[in-house]
Motif scaffolding. Structure first.
Motif, PDB file in Angstrom:
ATOM      1  N   GLN A 105     -17.545 -78.432 -30.348  1.00 44.95           N
ATOM      2  CA  GLN A 105     -17.338 -79.479 -29.351  1.00 44.95           C
ATOM      3  C   GLN A 105     -15.852 -79.735 -29.127  1.00 44.95           C
ATOM      4  OE1 GLN A 105     -19.546 -82.959 -30.524  1.00 44.95           O
ATOM      5  NE2 GLN A 105     -21.508 -81.888 -30.594  1.00 44.95           N
ATOM      6  N   ILE A 106     -15.084 -79.733 -30.230  1.00 43.89           N
ATOM      7  CA  ILE A 106     -13.635 -79.929 -30.101  1.00 43.89           C
ATOM      8  C   ILE A 106     -13.010 -78.793 -29.299  1.00 43.89           C
ATOM      9  CG2 ILE A 106     -11.475 -79.957 -31.420  1.00 43.89           C
ATOM     10  CD1 ILE A 106     -12.986 -81.435 -33.626  1.00 43.89           C
ATOM     11  N   LEU A 107     -13.450 -77.553 -29.559  1.00 42.30           N
ATOM     12  CA  LEU A 107     -12.929 -76.403 -28.826  1.00 42.30           C
ATOM     13  C   LEU A 107     -13.264 -76.509 -27.348  1.00 42.30           C
ATOM     14  CD1 LEU A 107     -11.535 -73.656 -28.920  1.00 42.30           C
ATOM     15  CD2 LEU A 107     -13.748 -72.614 -29.420  1.00 42.30           C
ATOM     16  N   GLU A 108     -14.496 -76.933 -27.038  1.00 44.67           N
ATOM     17  CA  GLU A 108     -14.895 -77.090 -25.645  1.00 44.67           C
ATOM     18  C   GLU A 108     -14.102 -78.198 -24.962  1.00 44.67           C
ATOM     19  OE1 GLU A 108     -16.675 -76.196 -22.171  1.00 44.67           O
ATOM     20  OE2 GLU A 108     -16.810 -75.075 -24.067  1.00 44.67           O
ATOM     21  N   LEU A 109     -13.891 -79.291 -25.683  1.00 49.36           N
ATOM     22  CA  LEU A 109     -13.091 -80.394 -25.132  1.00 49.36           C
ATOM     23  C   LEU A 109     -11.648 -79.956 -24.900  1.00 49.36           C
ATOM     24  CD1 LEU A 109     -14.406 -83.400 -27.263  1.00 49.36           C
ATOM     25  CD2 LEU A 109     -14.788 -83.012 -24.817  1.00 49.36           C
ATOM     26  N   GLN A 110     -11.107 -79.152 -25.832  1.00 51.37           N
ATOM     27  CA  GLN A 110      -9.743 -78.673 -25.659  1.00 51.37           C
ATOM     28  C   GLN A 110      -9.637 -77.750 -24.449  1.00 51.37           C
ATOM     29  OE1 GLN A 110      -7.014 -79.671 -27.624  1.00 51.37           O
ATOM     30  NE2 GLN A 110      -6.009 -78.720 -25.849  1.00 51.37           N
ATOM     31  N   ARG A 111     -10.658 -76.918 -24.259  1.00 55.15           N
ATOM     32  CA  ARG A 111     -10.667 -76.058 -23.073  1.00 55.15           C
ATOM     33  C   ARG A 111     -10.716 -76.901 -21.802  1.00 55.15           C
ATOM     34  NH1 ARG A 111     -15.179 -71.638 -25.136  1.00 55.15           N
ATOM     35  NH2 ARG A 111     -13.807 -70.486 -26.561  1.00 55.15           N
ATOM     36  N   LYS A 112     -11.511 -77.960 -21.815  1.00 57.99           N
ATOM     37  CA  LYS A 112     -11.607 -78.845 -20.664  1.00 57.99           C
ATOM     38  C   LYS A 112     -10.280 -79.545 -20.398  1.00 57.99           C
ATOM     39  CE  LYS A 112     -13.871 -81.049 -17.423  1.00 57.99           C
ATOM     40  NZ  LYS A 112     -14.323 -80.348 -16.217  1.00 57.99           N
ATOM     41  N   ILE A 113      -9.617 -79.989 -21.490  1.00 56.10           N
ATOM     42  CA  ILE A 113      -8.315 -80.638 -21.339  1.00 56.10           C
ATOM     43  C   ILE A 113      -7.296 -79.670 -20.758  1.00 56.10           C
ATOM     44  CG2 ILE A 113      -6.372 -81.610 -22.645  1.00 56.10           C
ATOM     45  CD1 ILE A 113      -8.434 -82.844 -24.538  1.00 56.10           C
ATOM     46  N   ASP A 114      -7.294 -78.419 -21.278  1.00 54.34           N
ATOM     47  CA  ASP A 114      -6.362 -77.411 -20.753  1.00 54.34           C
ATOM     48  C   ASP A 114      -6.623 -77.144 -19.271  1.00 54.34           C
ATOM     49  OD1 ASP A 114      -5.253 -77.237 -23.246  1.00 54.34           O
ATOM     50  OD2 ASP A 114      -6.370 -75.435 -23.842  1.00 54.34           O
ATOM     51  N   ALA A 115      -7.899 -77.054 -18.895  1.00 54.22           N
ATOM     52  CA  ALA A 115      -8.235 -76.833 -17.481  1.00 54.22           C
ATOM     53  C   ALA A 115      -7.787 -78.014 -16.618  1.00 54.22           C
ATOM     54  CB  ALA A 115      -9.734 -76.609 -17.337  1.00 54.22           C
ATOM     55  N   ASN A 116      -7.997 -79.219 -17.101  1.00 53.49           N
ATOM     56  CA  ASN A 116      -7.573 -80.409 -16.364  1.00 53.49           C
ATOM     57  C   ASN A 116      -6.054 -80.456 -16.213  1.00 53.49           C
ATOM     58  OD1 ASN A 116     -10.212 -81.170 -16.157  1.00 53.49           O
ATOM     59  ND2 ASN A 116     -10.121 -82.761 -17.727  1.00 53.49           N
ATOM     60  N   ASN A 117      -5.331 -80.091 -17.313  1.00 59.42           N
ATOM     61  CA  ASN A 117      -3.867 -80.084 -17.235  1.00 59.42           C
ATOM     62  C   ASN A 117      -3.376 -79.060 -16.219  1.00 59.42           C
ATOM     63  OD1 ASN A 117      -3.519 -82.104 -19.131  1.00 59.42           O
ATOM     64  ND2 ASN A 117      -3.396 -80.687 -20.865  1.00 59.42           N
ATOM     65  N   GLY A 118      -4.039 -77.894 -16.191  1.00 59.80           N
ATOM     66  CA  GLY A 118      -3.660 -76.895 -15.194  1.00 59.80           C
ATOM     67  C   GLY A 118      -3.908 -77.392 -13.773  1.00 59.80           C
ATOM     68  N   ARG A 119      -5.038 -78.043 -13.576  1.00 59.40           N
ATOM     69  CA  ARG A 119      -5.345 -78.597 -12.250  1.00 59.40           C
ATOM     70  C   ARG A 119      -4.393 -79.720 -11.882  1.00 59.40           C
ATOM     71  NH1 ARG A 119      -6.139 -77.885  -7.260  1.00 59.40           N
ATOM     72  NH2 ARG A 119      -7.360 -79.502  -6.194  1.00 59.40           N
ATOM     73  N   LEU A 120      -4.019 -80.544 -12.877  1.00 57.01           N
ATOM     74  CA  LEU A 120      -3.071 -81.627 -12.613  1.00 57.01           C
ATOM     75  C   LEU A 120      -1.721 -81.077 -12.147  1.00 57.01           C
ATOM     76  CD1 LEU A 120      -3.827 -84.027 -15.627  1.00 57.01           C
ATOM     77  CD2 LEU A 120      -4.203 -84.503 -13.193  1.00 57.01           C
ATOM     78  N   ALA A 121      -1.266 -80.011 -12.827  1.00 53.62           N
ATOM     79  CA  ALA A 121      -0.003 -79.397 -12.413  1.00 53.62           C
ATOM     80  C   ALA A 121      -0.122 -78.827 -10.994  1.00 53.62           C
ATOM     81  CB  ALA A 121       0.391 -78.306 -13.405  1.00 53.62           C
ATOM     82  N   GLN A 122      -1.261 -78.242 -10.699  1.00 53.89           N
ATOM     83  CA  GLN A 122      -1.496 -77.687  -9.356  1.00 53.89           C
ATOM     84  C   GLN A 122      -1.550 -78.800  -8.311  1.00 53.89           C
ATOM     85  OE1 GLN A 122      -5.263 -75.694  -8.932  1.00 53.89           O
ATOM     86  NE2 GLN A 122      -4.446 -74.281  -7.394  1.00 53.89           N
ATOM     87  N   LEU A 131     -23.576 -80.714 -43.932  1.00 52.04           N
ATOM     88  CA  LEU A 131     -22.239 -81.116 -43.510  1.00 52.04           C
ATOM     89  C   LEU A 131     -21.464 -79.941 -42.918  1.00 52.04           C
ATOM     90  CD1 LEU A 131     -21.234 -83.459 -46.480  1.00 52.04           C
ATOM     91  CD2 LEU A 131     -21.842 -84.132 -44.144  1.00 52.04           C
ATOM     92  N   GLN A 132     -21.642 -78.758 -43.499  1.00 45.65           N
ATOM     93  CA  GLN A 132     -20.966 -77.581 -42.957  1.00 45.65           C
ATOM     94  C   GLN A 132     -21.460 -77.270 -41.544  1.00 45.65           C
ATOM     95  OE1 GLN A 132     -21.807 -74.667 -45.999  1.00 45.65           O
ATOM     96  NE2 GLN A 132     -19.935 -75.103 -47.144  1.00 45.65           N
ATOM     97  N   ALA A 133     -22.791 -77.364 -41.343  1.00 45.28           N
ATOM     98  CA  ALA A 133     -23.348 -77.121 -40.013  1.00 45.28           C
ATOM     99  C   ALA A 133     -22.848 -78.171 -39.027  1.00 45.28           C
ATOM    100  CB  ALA A 133     -24.879 -77.142 -40.081  1.00 45.28           C
ATOM    101  N   GLU A 134     -22.773 -79.420 -39.476  1.00 46.57           N
ATOM    102  CA  GLU A 134     -22.289 -80.498 -38.605  1.00 46.57           C
ATOM    103  C   GLU A 134     -20.828 -80.273 -38.236  1.00 46.57           C
ATOM    104  OE1 GLU A 134     -21.832 -85.388 -38.683  1.00 46.57           O
ATOM    105  OE2 GLU A 134     -23.025 -84.343 -40.211  1.00 46.57           O
ATOM    106  N   ASN A 135     -20.027 -79.840 -39.226  1.00 43.86           N
ATOM    107  CA  ASN A 135     -18.614 -79.559 -38.949  1.00 43.86           C
ATOM    108  C   ASN A 135     -18.455 -78.407 -37.965  1.00 43.86           C
ATOM    109  OD1 ASN A 135     -17.676 -81.603 -40.557  1.00 43.86           O
ATOM    110  ND2 ASN A 135     -17.204 -80.306 -42.317  1.00 43.86           N
ATOM    111  N   GLU A 136     -19.290 -77.375 -38.109  1.00 42.40           N
ATOM    112  CA  GLU A 136     -19.227 -76.253 -37.177  1.00 42.40           C
ATOM    113  C   GLU A 136     -19.565 -76.706 -35.761  1.00 42.40           C
ATOM    114  OE1 GLU A 136     -21.844 -73.301 -38.713  1.00 42.40           O
ATOM    115  OE2 GLU A 136     -20.559 -72.797 -40.431  1.00 42.40           O
ATOM    116  N   GLN A 137     -20.583 -77.572 -35.639  1.00 44.33           N
ATOM    117  CA  GLN A 137     -20.959 -78.088 -34.328  1.00 44.33           C
ATOM    118  C   GLN A 137     -19.831 -78.933 -33.742  1.00 44.33           C
ATOM    119  OE1 GLN A 137     -23.614 -77.179 -32.692  1.00 44.33           O
ATOM    120  NE2 GLN A 137     -23.144 -78.454 -30.911  1.00 44.33           N
ATOM    121  N   LEU A 138     -19.235 -79.774 -34.576  1.00 44.59           N
ATOM    122  CA  LEU A 138     -18.119 -80.604 -34.098  1.00 44.59           C
ATOM    123  C   LEU A 138     -16.926 -79.737 -33.712  1.00 44.59           C
ATOM    124  CD1 LEU A 138     -18.286 -83.535 -36.700  1.00 44.59           C
ATOM    125  CD2 LEU A 138     -18.889 -83.639 -34.272  1.00 44.59           C
ATOM    126  N   ALA A 139     -16.683 -78.667 -34.482  1.00 43.27           N
ATOM    127  CA  ALA A 139     -15.577 -77.771 -34.156  1.00 43.27           C
ATOM    128  C   ALA A 139     -15.799 -77.116 -32.786  1.00 43.27           C
ATOM    129  CB  ALA A 139     -15.422 -76.701 -35.242  1.00 43.27           C
TER     130      ALA A 139
END
Length: 239
Positions: free
Chosen positions: A179-196, A169-177
Protein backbone atom coordinates in the motif's frame (compact mmCIF):
# COMPACT_ATOMS: atom_id res chain seq x y z
CA UNK A 1 1.59 -30.35 33.41
CA UNK A 2 0.24 -31.62 36.69
CA UNK A 3 2.29 -30.98 39.80
CA UNK A 4 3.52 -34.04 41.65
CA UNK A 5 2.69 -34.16 45.33
CA UNK A 6 5.66 -34.82 47.58
CA UNK A 7 5.44 -36.80 50.78
CA UNK A 8 6.99 -35.62 54.07
CA UNK A 9 10.74 -36.02 54.04
CA UNK A 10 10.88 -36.22 50.25
CA UNK A 11 13.28 -33.27 50.04
CA UNK A 12 15.73 -35.23 52.17
CA UNK A 13 15.23 -38.30 50.00
CA UNK A 14 15.77 -36.16 46.92
CA UNK A 15 19.01 -34.74 48.26
CA UNK A 16 20.14 -38.24 49.23
CA UNK A 17 19.18 -39.49 45.77
CA UNK A 18 21.14 -36.66 44.17
CA UNK A 19 24.23 -37.42 46.24
CA UNK A 20 24.21 -40.99 44.96
CA UNK A 21 24.51 -39.88 41.34
CA UNK A 22 25.79 -36.30 41.23
CA UNK A 23 29.03 -35.04 42.73
CA UNK A 24 28.11 -31.40 43.42
CA UNK A 25 24.67 -30.93 44.96
CA UNK A 26 23.17 -27.59 43.80
CA UNK A 27 21.26 -25.31 46.12
CA UNK A 28 17.54 -25.84 46.57
CA UNK A 29 15.22 -24.01 44.19
CA UNK A 30 11.41 -23.87 43.83
CA UNK A 31 9.92 -27.09 42.49
CA UNK A 32 8.69 -27.09 38.87
CA UNK A 33 5.41 -28.22 37.42
CA UNK A 34 6.09 -31.76 36.21
CA UNK A 35 4.18 -34.38 34.22
CA UNK A 36 2.23 -37.39 35.47
CA UNK A 37 3.54 -40.77 34.37
CA UNK A 38 1.42 -42.47 31.64
CA UNK A 39 -0.75 -45.49 32.43
CA UNK A 40 0.87 -47.78 29.86
CA UNK A 41 4.61 -47.89 30.57
CA UNK A 42 7.12 -48.73 27.89
CA UNK A 43 9.66 -51.11 29.36
CA UNK A 44 13.28 -50.15 28.60
CA UNK A 45 15.79 -52.79 27.54
CA UNK A 46 16.72 -55.01 30.47
CA UNK A 47 20.12 -54.66 32.04
CA UNK A 48 22.30 -57.64 31.29
CA UNK A 49 23.26 -59.83 34.20
CA UNK A 50 26.89 -59.95 33.07
CA UNK A 51 29.55 -58.41 35.33
CA UNK A 52 29.66 -54.66 34.94
CA UNK A 53 33.01 -53.25 33.83
CA UNK A 54 32.36 -49.59 34.71
CA UNK A 55 30.81 -48.47 38.04
CA UNK A 56 27.88 -46.12 38.18
CA UNK A 57 30.13 -43.15 38.88
CA UNK A 58 28.67 -39.72 39.62
CA UNK A 59 27.30 -38.30 36.39
CA UNK A 60 28.43 -34.93 35.08
CA UNK A 61 25.56 -32.78 33.70
CA UNK A 62 25.52 -32.18 29.95
CA UNK A 63 26.82 -28.90 28.52
CA UNK A 64 23.32 -27.94 27.38
CA UNK A 65 21.74 -28.08 30.83
CA UNK A 66 22.49 -28.27 34.52
CA UNK A 67 21.25 -30.33 37.42
CA UNK A 68 18.37 -28.56 39.14
CA UNK A 69 17.07 -29.65 42.53
CA UNK A 70 13.51 -28.89 41.46
CA UNK A 71 13.77 -31.79 39.03
CA UNK A 72 15.71 -33.89 41.51
CA UNK A 73 12.78 -33.60 43.92
CA UNK A 74 10.45 -34.60 41.11
CA UNK A 75 12.52 -37.66 40.23
CA UNK A 76 12.71 -38.52 43.92
CA UNK A 77 8.90 -38.60 43.91
CA UNK A 78 8.82 -40.76 40.79
CA UNK A 79 11.37 -43.23 42.13
CA UNK A 80 9.88 -43.36 45.61
CA UNK A 81 6.58 -44.45 44.09
CA UNK A 82 8.41 -47.19 42.19
CA UNK A 83 10.30 -48.31 45.29
CA UNK A 84 9.49 -51.80 46.54
CA UNK A 85 9.70 -52.91 50.20
CA UNK A 86 13.03 -54.30 51.30
CA UNK A 87 16.59 -53.81 50.01
CA UNK A 88 16.87 -53.20 46.29
CA UNK A 89 18.97 -51.27 43.80
CA UNK A 90 18.97 -48.04 45.85
CA UNK A 91 20.47 -49.70 48.88
CA UNK A 92 23.07 -51.32 46.64
CA UNK A 93 23.82 -47.97 44.99
CA UNK A 94 24.19 -46.28 48.38
CA UNK A 95 26.57 -48.98 49.59
CA UNK A 96 28.60 -48.72 46.39
CA UNK A 97 28.77 -44.94 46.80
CA UNK A 98 30.05 -45.28 50.38
CA UNK A 99 32.79 -47.62 49.16
CA UNK A 100 33.97 -45.22 46.47
CA UNK A 101 36.14 -43.30 48.94
CA UNK A 102 38.06 -46.42 49.95
CA UNK A 103 41.22 -47.53 48.20
CA UNK A 104 39.52 -50.43 46.43
CA UNK A 105 39.60 -51.50 42.82
CA UNK A 106 36.40 -51.38 40.82
CA UNK A 107 35.71 -55.11 41.08
CA UNK A 108 36.46 -55.03 44.81
CA UNK A 109 33.96 -52.20 45.28
CA UNK A 110 31.22 -54.16 43.52
CA UNK A 111 32.03 -57.38 45.34
CA UNK A 112 32.01 -55.57 48.71
CA UNK A 113 28.79 -53.73 47.88
CA UNK A 114 27.15 -56.99 46.83
CA UNK A 115 28.21 -58.66 50.07
CA UNK A 116 26.87 -55.74 52.14
CA UNK A 117 23.64 -55.75 50.14
CA UNK A 118 23.08 -59.43 50.89
CA UNK A 119 23.92 -58.82 54.57
CA UNK A 120 21.10 -56.23 54.67
CA UNK A 121 18.68 -58.96 53.73
CA UNK A 122 18.78 -58.44 49.99
CA UNK A 123 18.09 -61.36 47.66
CA UNK A 124 20.94 -63.72 46.94
CA UNK A 125 20.15 -63.77 43.22
CA UNK A 126 21.74 -60.85 41.33
CA UNK A 127 18.88 -60.95 38.83
CA UNK A 128 16.55 -59.58 41.53
CA UNK A 129 18.87 -56.60 41.95
CA UNK A 130 18.97 -56.11 38.18
CA UNK A 131 15.18 -56.32 37.98
CA UNK A 132 14.78 -53.65 40.65
CA UNK A 133 17.18 -51.36 38.77
CA UNK A 134 15.15 -51.96 35.60
CA UNK A 135 11.97 -51.01 37.46
CA UNK A 136 13.47 -47.62 38.29
CA UNK A 137 14.60 -47.21 34.68
CA UNK A 138 11.06 -48.02 33.55
CA UNK A 139 9.60 -45.41 35.91
CA UNK A 140 12.07 -42.78 34.69
CA UNK A 141 11.44 -43.74 31.05
CA UNK A 142 7.68 -43.38 31.53
CA UNK A 143 8.15 -40.02 33.19
CA UNK A 144 10.40 -38.85 30.36
CA UNK A 145 7.76 -39.74 27.79
CA UNK A 146 5.08 -37.91 29.76
CA UNK A 147 7.36 -34.88 30.15
CA UNK A 148 8.11 -34.90 26.40
CA UNK A 149 4.39 -34.82 25.67
CA UNK A 150 3.91 -31.83 27.96
CA UNK A 151 6.87 -30.07 26.31
CA UNK A 152 5.37 -30.70 22.87
CA UNK A 153 2.00 -29.41 24.06
CA UNK A 154 3.64 -26.30 25.53
CA UNK A 155 5.54 -25.70 22.28
CA UNK A 156 2.34 -26.05 20.25
CA UNK A 157 0.44 -23.74 22.56
CA UNK A 158 3.04 -21.07 23.31
CA UNK A 159 5.57 -21.19 20.48
CA UNK A 160 2.92 -22.18 17.94
CA UNK A 161 0.76 -19.23 18.94
CA UNK A 162 3.70 -16.86 18.72
CA UNK A 163 4.66 -18.28 15.31
CA UNK A 164 1.13 -17.69 14.03
CA UNK A 165 1.22 -14.13 15.34
CA UNK A 166 4.62 -13.65 13.71
CA UNK A 167 3.31 -14.85 10.34
CA UNK A 168 0.21 -12.65 10.67
CA UNK A 169 2.30 -9.56 11.42
CA UNK A 170 4.69 -10.32 8.57
CA UNK A 171 1.77 -10.70 6.14
CA UNK A 172 0.24 -7.46 7.45
CA UNK A 173 3.56 -5.65 7.01
CA UNK A 174 3.88 -6.95 3.45
CA UNK A 175 0.37 -5.70 2.68
CA UNK A 176 1.13 -2.31 4.22
CA UNK A 177 4.40 -2.14 2.28
CA UNK A 178 2.46 -2.72 -0.96
CA UNK A 179 0.00 0.00 0.00
CA UNK A 180 2.86 2.37 0.82
CA UNK A 181 4.49 1.60 -2.55
CA UNK A 182 1.20 2.24 -4.35
CA UNK A 183 0.68 5.49 -2.46
CA UNK A 184 4.23 6.57 -3.30
CA UNK A 185 3.59 5.84 -6.97
CA UNK A 186 0.41 7.91 -6.78
CA UNK A 187 2.28 10.76 -5.09
CA UNK A 188 5.01 10.65 -7.76
CA UNK A 189 2.36 10.72 -10.50
CA UNK A 190 0.59 13.65 -8.85
CA UNK A 191 3.88 15.54 -8.48
CA UNK A 192 4.61 15.00 -12.16
CA UNK A 193 1.16 16.25 -13.10
CA UNK A 194 1.53 19.24 -10.77
CA UNK A 195 4.77 20.22 -12.48
CA UNK A 196 3.06 19.83 -15.86
CA UNK A 197 0.07 21.85 -14.74
CA UNK A 198 2.37 24.69 -13.64
CA UNK A 199 3.71 25.01 -17.20
CA UNK A 200 0.23 24.75 -18.67
CA UNK A 201 -1.04 27.52 -16.40
CA UNK A 202 1.75 29.82 -17.57
CA UNK A 203 1.06 28.99 -21.21
CA UNK A 204 -2.71 29.40 -20.92
CA UNK A 205 -2.31 32.64 -19.00
CA UNK A 206 -0.02 33.97 -21.72
CA UNK A 207 -2.42 32.89 -24.47
CA UNK A 208 -5.42 34.41 -22.72
CA UNK A 209 -3.56 37.64 -22.05
CA UNK A 210 -2.47 37.80 -25.69
CA UNK A 211 -5.98 37.03 -26.88
CA UNK A 212 -7.34 39.76 -24.65
CA UNK A 213 -4.81 42.21 -26.05
CA UNK A 214 -5.70 41.22 -29.61
CA UNK A 215 -9.40 41.59 -28.83
CA UNK A 216 -8.93 45.02 -27.40
CA UNK A 217 -6.73 46.10 -30.32
CA UNK A 218 -9.24 44.82 -32.86
CA UNK A 219 -12.12 46.38 -30.95
CA UNK A 220 -10.30 49.70 -30.91
CA UNK A 221 -10.06 49.58 -34.71
CA UNK A 222 -13.81 49.03 -35.09
CA UNK A 223 -14.79 51.53 -32.45
CA UNK A 224 -12.35 54.10 -33.79
CA UNK A 225 -13.60 53.64 -37.33
CA UNK A 226 -17.26 53.99 -36.32
CA UNK A 227 -16.54 57.06 -34.24
CA UNK A 228 -14.59 58.60 -37.11
CA UNK A 229 -17.48 57.91 -39.47
CA UNK A 230 -19.91 59.51 -37.06
CA UNK A 231 -17.70 62.54 -36.80
CA UNK A 232 -17.42 62.88 -40.56
CA UNK A 233 -21.20 62.40 -41.05
CA UNK A 234 -21.80 65.32 -38.74
CA UNK A 235 -19.26 67.34 -40.56
CA UNK A 236 -20.12 66.65 -44.17
CA UNK A 237 -23.82 65.81 -44.25
CA UNK A 238 -26.25 68.35 -42.94
CA UNK A 239 -29.78 67.53 -41.94
Amino acid sequence: MAEQETSPGLEGFGKKLLSLFIKDVPENRPRPVVPQAPNNPVIPPAVQANPVSTPLAPVTPSAEGSVDTKFVDHFASVLSKANQPGPDYFEFRETLKNLSNLNLSEDQQYQAAWASFRAMGGPADVSSLINSANQYLTALNNDQQAFSRTVDAALNEKVGGLSNEQKQLQAENEQLAKQILELQRKIDANNGRLAQIGGEIDEQSRKIAQNKSNYEATLAVFVGQIKRDLLKLGEYIKQ
